[in-house]
Design an enzyme around this catalytic site. Structure first.
Site, PDB file in Angstrom:
ATOM      1  N   ASP A 110      28.301  15.522  -7.076  1.00 60.22           N
ATOM      2  CA  ASP A 110      26.875  15.243  -6.851  1.00 60.22           C
ATOM      3  C   ASP A 110      26.666  14.721  -5.422  1.00 60.22           C
ATOM      4  OD1 ASP A 110      26.064  15.503  -9.825  1.00 60.22           O
ATOM      5  OD2 ASP A 110      27.744  14.111  -9.819  1.00 60.22           O
TER       6      ASP A 110
ATOM      7  N   HIS B 234      26.849  11.267 -14.225  1.00 60.79           N
ATOM      8  CA  HIS B 234      26.990  12.651 -13.775  1.00 60.79           C
ATOM      9  C   HIS B 234      26.225  13.535 -14.757  1.00 60.79           C
ATOM     10  CE1 HIS B 234      28.424  16.483 -12.478  1.00 60.79           C
ATOM     11  NE2 HIS B 234      28.899  16.728 -13.678  1.00 60.79           N
TER      12      HIS B 234
END
Ligand code: NAI
Length: 329
Positions: A163, A191
């Site tokens: 990410d 996540h």
């Protein structure tokens, strides 16, 4: 020459495994002077494919690959492991609810957590990639402690680095500066699409990225959804989930943890120490600095009015996941 370090990788016969093992063996993760021994875990039905991967590893004649084993027994895979990359997980099948995914994976990560607690090197560094990775890391941490506690809780981490890297690439395209110019980016939380990629503190060649972008509507309506839903966009385009970029993020995470982040921030999912009001023990994405083989959470950053709802949302999701597996721990 250096003593080889033992690196356990689970789900080694899978697609991330195929993008990961060759880079570990070539020295990209632990350094170009550091021999490694690969300890590869996968399910019984994947052992044949794993043999094929090992044949290819052999055929690379990597000077740093000092040995490798394949097994379907977690106790063998984690024996004396200095690093453990937990990639293998139960994917979400058709008709499977999020809750089912959590429970199916909880079973895997209780077994593997116990095996790590009983067998791994006392300073084993663990990275959980398999989803839901924050909660899987939390489960492994809890069960490892119950099973003998050789490995400290703080060594159980989850992968938010993909990410983080996705956010850097989007920002680089937005302001037209190379990713290498960026420093002190971070991503908070889970996540999952709720993660909060936060460039308020980021700089590019010393200039404030927030000032260069200067567009909060783009932040809320384009940047955050693009980074949050990037995994789904890759599946849509490729027909398969992100593998090479996931493997690359895993390498980045472990390399920086082991060799240091040179003062820059890296995003790691780590058990909270209570910073920023995140409940202790919850595995949460934080800005971290790595030095001497240890990470430290960057403290004292302001969570402003724009950021508060994002942090609250990803925290609520993680607390819900934790509640969903509480009866298994
Ligand atoms: P894959 O399906 O290609 O490979 C998974 C491998 O794990 C298979 O070989 C399977 O046999 C093995 N496996 C399943 N259960 C196991 C167990 N109990 N013990 C050992 N091995 C086991 O999947 P892929 O694409 O390699 O992805 C792996 C995981 O990584 C998935 O959970 C995926 O959602 C996750 N992921 C996480 C990302 C992150 O940023 N944290 C990014 C991309 C993927």
């Amino acid at each position: 020459s250096k003593t080889p370090l033992r690196v356990a990788v689970t789900g080694a016969a899978g697609q991330i495994g195929y993008a990961l093992l060759f880079r570990i063996a070539s020295g990209e993760m632990l350094g170009k002077d550091q021999p490694v021994i690969l300890q590869l875990l996968d399910l019984p039905q994947a052992q044949k494919a794993l043999t094929g991967v090992m044949m290819e590893l052999d055929d690379c004649a990597f000077p740093l690959l000092a040995g490798m084993i394949a097994t379907d027994d977690p106790n063998v895979a984690f024996k004396d492991a200095d690093f453990a990359l937990l990639v293998g997980a139960r994917p979400r099948g058709p008709g499977m609810e999020r809750k089912d995914l959590l429970t199916e994976n909880a079973k895997i990560f209780t077994v593997q957590g116990a095996a790590i607690g009983q067998n791994a090197s006392p300073n084993c560094k663990i990275l959980v990639v398999g989803n839901p990775c924050n909660t899987n890391a939390y489960i492994a941490m809890k069960t490892a402690a119950k099973a003998g506690g050789r490995v400290p809780a703080k060594n159980f981490t989850a992968m938010l680095r993909l990410d983080h890297n996705r956010a850097l690439s989007q920002l680089s395209a937005k302001i037209g500066r190379p990713v290498s110019s960026f420093k002190t980016m971070t991503v908070w939380g889970n996540h999952s699409p709720t993660m909060y990629a936060d460039y308020r503190f980021a700089t590019s060649n010393g200039d404030s990225v927030a000032k260069l972008v200067n567009d909060q509507e783009w932040n809320a309506k384009t940047f955050l959804p693009t980074v949050g839903k990037r995994g789904a966009a890759i599946i849509e385009a490729r027909g398969l989930s992100s593998a090479a970029s996931a493997a690359n993020a895993a390498i980045d995470h472990m390399r920086d943890w082991h060799l240091g982040s040179n003062g820059d921030w890296v995003t790691m999912g780590v058990p909270s120490d209570g910073s920023y009001g995140i409940p202790e023990g919850l595995v949460f994405g934080f800005p971290c600095i790595c030095e001497n083989g240890e990470y430290t959470i960057v403290k004292g950053l302001e969570i402003d009015e724009f950021s508060k709802p994002y942090v609250a949302k990803t925290l609520a999701e993680l607390e819900e996941e934790r509640a969903g597996v509480a009866d298994l721990l």
